[in-house]
Write a protein that holds these residues in place. Structure first.
Motif, PDB file in Angstrom:
ATOM      1  N   LEU A   4      56.555  -1.839  55.896  1.00  0.00           N
ATOM      2  CA  LEU A   4      56.301  -0.433  55.591  1.00  0.00           C
ATOM      3  C   LEU A   4      56.536  -0.144  54.114  1.00  0.00           C
ATOM      4  N   THR A   5      57.545  -0.754  53.526  1.00  0.00           N
ATOM      5  CA  THR A   5      57.811  -0.558  52.099  1.00  0.00           C
ATOM      6  C   THR A   5      56.689  -1.138  51.253  1.00  0.00           C
ATOM      7  N   ALA A   6      56.258  -2.336  51.581  1.00  0.00           N
ATOM      8  CA  ALA A   6      55.185  -2.979  50.809  1.00  0.00           C
ATOM      9  C   ALA A   6      53.884  -2.190  50.904  1.00  0.00           C
ATOM     10  N   VAL A   7      53.551  -1.735  52.098  1.00  0.00           N
ATOM     11  CA  VAL A   7      52.323  -0.950  52.267  1.00  0.00           C
ATOM     12  C   VAL A   7      52.477   0.414  51.607  1.00  0.00           C
ATOM     13  N   GLY A   8      53.674   0.995  51.662  1.00  0.00           N
ATOM     14  CA  GLY A   8      53.919   2.304  51.062  1.00  0.00           C
ATOM     15  C   GLY A   8      53.755   2.311  49.566  1.00  0.00           C
ATOM     16  N   VAL A   9      54.028   1.191  48.934  1.00  0.00           N
ATOM     17  CA  VAL A   9      53.830   1.099  47.492  1.00  0.00           C
ATOM     18  C   VAL A   9      52.345   1.172  47.161  1.00  0.00           C
ATOM     19  N   MET A  10      51.513   0.675  48.075  1.00  0.00           N
ATOM     20  CA  MET A  10      50.079   0.628  47.811  1.00  0.00           C
ATOM     21  C   MET A  10      49.343   1.895  48.252  1.00  0.00           C
ATOM     22  N   ASN A  11      49.673   2.426  49.441  1.00  0.00           N
ATOM     23  CA  ASN A  11      48.885   3.528  49.974  1.00  0.00           C
ATOM     24  C   ASN A  11      49.718   4.298  51.002  1.00  0.00           C
ATOM     25  N   LEU A  12      49.926   5.565  50.742  1.00  0.00           N
ATOM     26  CA  LEU A  12      50.741   6.390  51.628  1.00  0.00           C
ATOM     27  C   LEU A  12      50.054   6.613  52.977  1.00  0.00           C
ATOM     28  N   CYS A  13      48.758   6.801  52.976  1.00  0.00           N
ATOM     29  CA  CYS A  13      48.035   7.006  54.241  1.00  0.00           C
ATOM     30  C   CYS A  13      48.114   5.765  55.127  1.00  0.00           C
ATOM     31  N   ALA A  14      48.028   4.590  54.523  1.00  0.00           N
ATOM     32  CA  ALA A  14      48.143   3.355  55.297  1.00  0.00           C
ATOM     33  C   ALA A  14      49.547   3.222  55.879  1.00  0.00           C
ATOM     34  N   THR A  15      50.555   3.674  55.145  1.00  0.00           N
ATOM     35  CA  THR A  15      51.930   3.624  55.642  1.00  0.00           C
ATOM     36  C   THR A  15      52.095   4.525  56.856  1.00  0.00           C
ATOM     37  N   VAL A  16      51.532   5.716  56.799  1.00  0.00           N
ATOM     38  CA  VAL A  16      51.614   6.645  57.925  1.00  0.00           C
ATOM     39  C   VAL A  16      50.903   6.055  59.146  1.00  0.00           C
ATOM     40  N   LEU A  18      50.368   2.843  59.796  1.00  0.00           N
ATOM     41  CA  LEU A  18      51.158   1.714  60.279  1.00  0.00           C
ATOM     42  C   LEU A  18      52.395   2.186  61.035  1.00  0.00           C
ATOM     43  N   ALA A  19      53.050   3.225  60.535  1.00  0.00           N
ATOM     44  CA  ALA A  19      54.223   3.774  61.231  1.00  0.00           C
ATOM     45  C   ALA A  19      53.831   4.344  62.590  1.00  0.00           C
ATOM     46  N   ALA A  20      52.655   4.964  62.674  1.00  0.00           N
ATOM     47  CA  ALA A  20      52.182   5.501  63.952  1.00  0.00           C
ATOM     48  C   ALA A  20      51.929   4.381  64.955  1.00  0.00           C
ATOM     49  N   VAL A  21      51.343   3.286  64.492  1.00  0.00           N
ATOM     50  CA  VAL A  21      51.086   2.146  65.377  1.00  0.00           C
ATOM     51  C   VAL A  21      52.405   1.544  65.862  1.00  0.00           C
ATOM     52  N   ILE A  22      53.365   1.383  64.956  1.00  0.00           N
ATOM     53  CA  ILE A  22      54.665   0.816  65.330  1.00  0.00           C
ATOM     54  C   ILE A  22      55.368   1.717  66.341  1.00  0.00           C
ATOM     55  N   THR A  23      55.313   3.032  66.103  1.00  0.00           N
ATOM     56  CA  THR A  23      55.945   3.968  67.031  1.00  0.00           C
ATOM     57  C   THR A  23      55.272   3.918  68.401  1.00  0.00           C
ATOM     58  N   ALA A  24      53.948   3.864  68.415  1.00  0.00           N
ATOM     59  CA  ALA A  24      53.224   3.797  69.685  1.00  0.00           C
ATOM     60  C   ALA A  24      53.563   2.509  70.438  1.00  0.00           C
ATOM     61  N   GLU A  25      53.674   1.402  69.704  1.00  0.00           N
ATOM     62  CA  GLU A  25      54.028   0.135  70.346  1.00  0.00           C
ATOM     63  C   GLU A  25      55.412   0.204  70.992  1.00  0.00           C
ATOM     64  N   LYS A  26      56.329   0.908  70.351  1.00  0.00           N
ATOM     65  CA  LYS A  26      57.694   0.995  70.866  1.00  0.00           C
ATOM     66  C   LYS A  26      57.815   1.993  72.020  1.00  0.00           C
ATOM     67  N   ARG A  27      57.052   3.090  71.978  1.00  0.00           N
ATOM     68  CA  ARG A  27      57.239   4.187  72.928  1.00  0.00           C
ATOM     69  C   ARG A  27      56.326   4.146  74.143  1.00  0.00           C
ATOM     70  N   LEU A  28      55.137   3.604  74.010  1.00  0.00           N
ATOM     71  CA  LEU A  28      54.195   3.613  75.131  1.00  0.00           C
ATOM     72  C   LEU A  28      54.571   2.554  76.167  1.00  0.00           C
ATOM     73  N   PRO A  29      54.277   2.843  77.435  1.00  0.00           N
ATOM     74  CA  PRO A  29      54.593   1.865  78.479  1.00  0.00           C
ATOM     75  C   PRO A  29      53.828   0.549  78.309  1.00  0.00           C
ATOM     76  N   ARG A  30      52.661   0.603  77.767  1.00  0.00           N
ATOM     77  CA  ARG A  30      51.843  -0.595  77.540  1.00  0.00           C
ATOM     78  C   ARG A  30      51.829  -0.960  76.054  1.00  0.00           C
ATOM     79  N   GLY A  31      52.986  -0.889  75.426  1.00  0.00           N
ATOM     80  CA  GLY A  31      53.091  -1.156  73.984  1.00  0.00           C
ATOM     81  C   GLY A  31      52.685  -2.561  73.605  1.00  0.00           C
ATOM     82  N   ARG A  32      53.002  -3.535  74.445  1.00  0.00           N
ATOM     83  CA  ARG A  32      52.641  -4.923  74.144  1.00  0.00           C
ATOM     84  C   ARG A  32      51.120  -5.093  74.133  1.00  0.00           C
TER      85      ARG A  32
END
Length: 70
Positions: A4-16, A18-32
């Motif tokens: 997230l830090t490496a991507v955030g240095v390059m593009n804030l929208c890409a960081t957001v 990526l964070a959404a994908v990571i959150t969805a993977e952790k929170r959704l029942p079918r995250g895997r």
């Protein structure tokens, strides 16, 4: 966090995104399943950019010579 830090240095929208994908993977029942789908889509995009560079117009080759270091 390092990714997230490496991507955030390059593009804030890409960081957001990526964070959404990571959150969805952790929170959704079918995250895997989502993680596998995102991984396959990323791999497909990487292969597509390799064969058709116009898919990523802002990426340019050249390496160190592109920065004026010769």
């Amino acid at each position: 966090m390092l990714l997230l830090t490496a991507v955030g240095v390059m593009n804030l929208c890409a960081t957001v995104g990526l964070a959404a994908v990571i959150t969805a993977e952790k929170r959704l029942p079918r995250g895997r399943l989502l993680a596998h789908a995102v991984g396959l889509a990323s791999l497909a995009l990487a292969i597509g950019v390799f064969w058709l560079p116009l898919l990523a117009p802002n990426l340019r080759g050249g390496g160190m010579t592109d920065m004026g270091l010769r």
